[in-house]
Design a protein around this motif. Structure first.
Motif, PDB file in Angstrom:
ATOM      1  N   GLY A  14      -6.834-118.118 104.258  1.00 24.85           N
ATOM      2  CA  GLY A  14      -6.022-118.880 103.312  1.00 24.85           C
ATOM      3  C   GLY A  14      -5.998-117.067 102.308  1.00 24.85           C
ATOM      4  O   GLY A  14      -5.060-117.274 101.611  1.00 24.85           O
ATOM      5  N   SER A  15      -6.176-116.333 102.405  1.00 25.82           N
ATOM      6  CA  SER A  15      -5.962-115.399 101.587  1.00 25.82           C
ATOM      7  C   SER A  15      -4.775-114.330 101.818  1.00 25.82           C
ATOM      8  O   SER A  15      -3.800-114.157 101.490  1.00 25.82           O
ATOM      9  CB  SER A  15      -6.765-114.335 100.942  1.00 25.82           C
ATOM     10  OG  SER A  15      -7.576-113.906 102.409  1.00 25.82           O
ATOM     11  N   ALA A  16      -4.751-114.494 103.922  1.00 28.10           N
ATOM     12  CA  ALA A  16      -3.283-114.497 104.065  1.00 28.10           C
ATOM     13  C   ALA A  16      -1.978-114.737 103.568  1.00 28.10           C
ATOM     14  O   ALA A  16      -1.172-114.412 103.413  1.00 28.10           O
ATOM     15  CB  ALA A  16      -3.508-114.202 106.122  1.00 28.10           C
ATOM     16  N   GLN A  17      -2.391-115.738 103.482  1.00 27.88           N
ATOM     17  CA  GLN A  17      -0.420-117.219 102.944  1.00 27.88           C
ATOM     18  C   GLN A  17      -0.762-116.619 101.580  1.00 27.88           C
ATOM     19  O   GLN A  17       0.355-116.637 101.688  1.00 27.88           O
ATOM     20  CB  GLN A  17      -1.786-118.116 103.459  1.00 27.88           C
ATOM     21  CG  GLN A  17      -1.168-119.083 104.990  1.00 27.88           C
ATOM     22  CD  GLN A  17      -2.426-118.666 105.467  1.00 27.88           C
ATOM     23  OE1 GLN A  17      -3.832-117.984 105.332  1.00 27.88           O
ATOM     24  NE2 GLN A  17      -2.354-118.329 107.196  1.00 27.88           N
ATOM     25  N   VAL A  18      -2.084-116.679 100.963  1.00 30.10           N
ATOM     26  CA  VAL A  18      -1.694-116.291  99.306  1.00 30.10           C
ATOM     27  C   VAL A  18      -0.641-114.988  99.109  1.00 30.10           C
ATOM     28  O   VAL A  18       0.272-115.226  98.749  1.00 30.10           O
ATOM     29  CB  VAL A  18      -3.018-116.301  98.617  1.00 30.10           C
ATOM     30  CG1 VAL A  18      -2.430-115.730  97.221  1.00 30.10           C
ATOM     31  CG2 VAL A  18      -3.805-117.601  99.338  1.00 30.10           C
ATOM     32  N   LEU A  19      -0.832-114.383 100.146  1.00 30.01           N
ATOM     33  CA  LEU A  19      -0.150-112.621 100.007  1.00 30.01           C
ATOM     34  C   LEU A  19       1.341-112.598 100.614  1.00 30.01           C
ATOM     35  O   LEU A  19       1.845-112.292 101.086  1.00 30.01           O
ATOM     36  CB  LEU A  19      -0.986-111.904 100.702  1.00 30.01           C
ATOM     37  CG  LEU A  19      -2.110-111.506  99.591  1.00 30.01           C
ATOM     38  CD1 LEU A  19      -3.057-110.629 100.276  1.00 30.01           C
ATOM     39  CD2 LEU A  19      -1.793-111.460  98.512  1.00 30.01           C
ATOM     40  N   ALA A  20       0.903-113.606 101.641  1.00 30.12           N
ATOM     41  CA  ALA A  20       2.559-113.259 102.598  1.00 30.12           C
ATOM     42  C   ALA A  20       2.950-114.529 103.032  1.00 30.12           C
ATOM     43  O   ALA A  20       4.227-114.761 103.769  1.00 30.12           O
ATOM     44  CB  ALA A  20       1.959-112.834 104.312  1.00 30.12           C
ATOM     45  N   GLY A  21       2.285-115.731 103.046  1.00 32.81           N
ATOM     46  CA  GLY A  21       3.142-117.098 103.701  1.00 32.81           C
ATOM     47  C   GLY A  21       3.152-118.142 102.285  1.00 32.81           C
ATOM     48  O   GLY A  21       3.410-118.271 101.446  1.00 32.81           O
ATOM     49  N   SER A  22       2.483-119.419 103.095  1.00 32.55           N
ATOM     50  CA  SER A  22       2.542-120.730 101.884  1.00 32.55           C
ATOM     51  C   SER A  22       1.393-120.469 101.478  1.00 32.55           C
ATOM     52  O   SER A  22       0.235-120.426 101.855  1.00 32.55           O
ATOM     53  CB  SER A  22       2.492-121.978 103.342  1.00 32.55           C
ATOM     54  OG  SER A  22       2.210-123.153 102.055  1.00 32.55           O
ATOM     55  N   ARG A  23       1.569-119.773  99.497  1.00 29.17           N
ATOM     56  CA  ARG A  23       0.602-120.279  98.933  1.00 29.17           C
ATOM     57  C   ARG A  23       0.155-121.652  98.403  1.00 29.17           C
ATOM     58  O   ARG A  23      -1.157-121.722  98.555  1.00 29.17           O
ATOM     59  CB  ARG A  23       1.089-119.756  97.901  1.00 29.17           C
ATOM     60  CG  ARG A  23       1.837-118.476  97.796  1.00 29.17           C
ATOM     61  CD  ARG A  23       2.028-118.597  96.296  1.00 29.17           C
ATOM     62  NE  ARG A  23       2.303-116.944  95.938  1.00 29.17           N
ATOM     63  CZ  ARG A  23       4.048-116.111  95.374  1.00 29.17           C
ATOM     64  NH1 ARG A  23       4.909-116.823  95.754  1.00 29.17           N
ATOM     65  NH2 ARG A  23       4.278-115.048  95.833  1.00 29.17           N
ATOM     66  N   ILE A  50      -5.615-124.013  99.945  1.00 27.55           N
ATOM     67  CA  ILE A  50      -6.146-125.344 100.098  1.00 27.55           C
ATOM     68  C   ILE A  50      -7.382-124.375 101.081  1.00 27.55           C
ATOM     69  O   ILE A  50      -8.363-124.549 101.162  1.00 27.55           O
ATOM     70  CB  ILE A  50      -5.452-126.141 101.249  1.00 27.55           C
ATOM     71  CG1 ILE A  50      -4.320-126.400 101.191  1.00 27.55           C
ATOM     72  CG2 ILE A  50      -6.572-126.791 102.382  1.00 27.55           C
ATOM     73  CD1 ILE A  50      -3.556-127.867 101.847  1.00 27.55           C
ATOM     74  N   GLY A  51      -7.392-123.309 101.527  1.00 23.88           N
ATOM     75  CA  GLY A  51      -8.111-122.620 102.252  1.00 23.88           C
ATOM     76  C   GLY A  51      -9.287-121.892 101.745  1.00 23.88           C
ATOM     77  O   GLY A  51     -10.348-121.843 101.842  1.00 23.88           O
ATOM     78  N   ILE A  52      -8.660-121.643 100.758  1.00 22.07           N
ATOM     79  CA  ILE A  52      -9.358-120.350  99.726  1.00 22.07           C
ATOM     80  C   ILE A  52     -10.395-121.069  99.292  1.00 22.07           C
ATOM     81  O   ILE A  52     -11.849-121.086  99.134  1.00 22.07           O
ATOM     82  CB  ILE A  52      -8.840-119.703  98.655  1.00 22.07           C
ATOM     83  CG1 ILE A  52      -8.031-118.603 100.006  1.00 22.07           C
ATOM     84  CG2 ILE A  52      -9.255-119.254  97.942  1.00 22.07           C
ATOM     85  CD1 ILE A  52      -7.025-117.484  98.623  1.00 22.07           C
TER      86      ILE A  52
END
Length: 483
Positions: free
Chosen positions: A57-66, A71-73
């Motif tokens: 989930g951290s990749a999405q928070v930094l570069a994609g759908s927050r 949800i992932g984190i």
């Protein structure tokens, strides 16, 4: 006009300048990378893949759908919190963890959560590869990033899938073995006493003759375990108070009918009650409680012999017993005398006509087939030797039940256990039983053999002496100051 128009243009707001991407690229390179630089995109790609593995989930928070990233984190934090709570509970509140961890609903919930988390991880990994934009990375790096993503995904999801499988298999196995319901077992005089029966696999209980009969007494506080072994041909035994004592007030009598079992040996009792007497009338509630009339009669017999209460039983199918040993990877036993493999091998027949092989003296690593014959063979040795070998095998199996072995061979062990064991122990007793088993593994098992080596005349046992010996073993006198 020529002078006014310039003034009006000078006073009006100037059009906004085109927004430059350079500052954003510098401030937030993960979300707004310099896509023209393959080196930048390659470094960014590796970072996103590693972050997705470490904190999904951290990749999405930094570069994609927050939203997806959150949800992932959150899911990851919840799973880590549950794992940490389980470890702390195992260290400081083991009984509570066992009670929760063996509950069928909790196991079902855990299985569902792990499957859902594995699916979420797949979604996040695929989305991370989309964010990486492989075509913008270095030509060699793009293959490495893609391969690393797949390997890490298999590792992560494989672990979650394995956990889900363990939860599901545990739930099914416990349900198959501990099918009886009812209140948890209460100790009798400080001990949980369980009748342990070993028998061949037969289509029905009618013709079962127990090759191995013993009572396992587990100290309710310490887990210290004492196993009392019975000679299969022990004669004339008394019964505890109940329907069999009413029939045999002076001890069990012999039979001359092969249908009912020759002689008065205790291993014949099951066949006698199931075939030659109407067991359902003698023990009308046996089947509804997960037992059988012949087993209940055997319980009454061992209670009468030992003078202790034995409320529950465990029956072990000897053929499935072989599968369990194979599932554990074999057992190591110090063989003291040469043992023949095969049978029936009746007395008087030359060994070469029936023997299939030999178990030679010395320390050996036995598979299930060999270990089963080591415990069951009674030719060239005595029944008393066989009882000793059965205790050795029981101890060897306990030694082999290490966390490493069980975790690496969990499915095989669970399948063998479900096929091997039947019992009337209620499922509510599982947490206590597991907790005591962990305590017992740290201690030596005490054995009582009702044989001549134990001071028992096999032809004319002294029942009072046996009961006194059992009480002394289970409740040894406390040492005095003088020692």
């Amino acid at each position: 006009m020529s002078t006014a128009e310039p003034r009006r243009l000078q006073g009006a707001a100037a059009p906004a300048a085109p927004r430059k991407s350079a500052p954003l690229t510098q401030e937030r390179p993960m979300r707004y990378p310099d896509a023209s630089s393959r080196a930048v995109m390659t470094r960014r790609g590796w970072w996103l893949v590693v972050l997705n593995f470490l904190v999904p989930g951290s990749a999405q928070v930094l570069a994609g759908s927050r939203r997806l990233g959150r949800i992932g984190i959150v899911a990851t934090l919840v799973m880590w919190a549950l794992a940490i709570a389980a470890v702390l509970g195992a260290l400081f509140a083991r009984s509570v963890v066992l009670a929760i961890g063996t509950n069928w609903f909790v196991l079902l919930l855990a299985q569902g959560l792990l499957i859902a988390y594995a699916v979420l991880w797949i979604i996040l990994t695929v989305d991370t590869l989309r964010l990486v934009r492989l075509v913008r990375t270095g030509r060699r790096a793009r293959y490495g990033i893609a391969a690393a993503s797949v390997v890490l995904l298999v590792l992560a999801c494989g672990t979650a899938a394995y956990g889900a499988n363990v939860a599901g298999t545990t739930r099914e196995t416990l349900g198959a073995i501990f099918g009886a319901s009812g209140p948890s077992v209460e100790p009798s005089d400080g001990y949980y006493n369980i009748l342990l029966l070993g028998a061949d696999h037969v289509p029905s209980n009618d013709s079962k003759r127990f090759d191995s009969i013993s009572v396992v007494s587990i100290n309710a506080e310490t887990g210290a375990t004492t196993i009392t072994g019975f000679p299969r041909d022990m004669p004339g035994f008394p019964f505890s108070e109940g329907p069999m004592q009413d029939r045999y007030p002076n001890g069990h009598e012999g039979h001359a009918d092969a249908t009912c079992g020759w002689g008065s040996g205790i291993n014949q009792l099951n066949t006698e009650v199931e075939v030659c007497q109407d067991g359902s009338l003698i023990y009308p509630d046996a089947v509804s409680k997960g037992s059988a009339p012949g087993i209940e009669a055997t319980k009454d017999a061992v209670e009468g012999i030992l003078g202790i209460e034995v409320p529950h039983y465990v029956t072990i199918d000897m053929y499935a017993f072989e599968d369990l040993i194979d599932a554990l990877g074999g057992v190591e036993i110090d063989v003291k005398e040469r043992i023949p493999i095969g049978g029936p091998g009746y007395t008087g027949e030359p060994l070469e006509e029936w023997v299939e092989g030999w178990i030679d003296p010395g320390t050996q690593r036995m598979d299930g087939f060999t270990a089963q014959w080591y415990a069951r063979s009674r030719h060239t040795t005595s029944d008393f030797d066989r009882m000793r070998r059965q205790r050795e095998l029981q101890q060897a199996i306990l030694d082999q039940f290490t966390p490493q072995v069980v975790l690496t061979r969990f499915q095989e062990v669970a399948d063998a256990g479900a096929d091997m064991v039947s019992t009337d122990i209620p499922s509510s007793f599982i947490p206590t039983l597991l907790d005591l088993a962990l305590k017992a593994k740290e201690q030596e098992v005490t054995t009582i053999e009702l044989t001549p080596d134990g001071g028992i005349d096999e032809h004319n046992p002294d029942w009072a002496y046996i009961q006194e010996m059992v009480q002394t073993k289970l409740h040894p006198p406390e040492p005095t100051p003088e020692g």
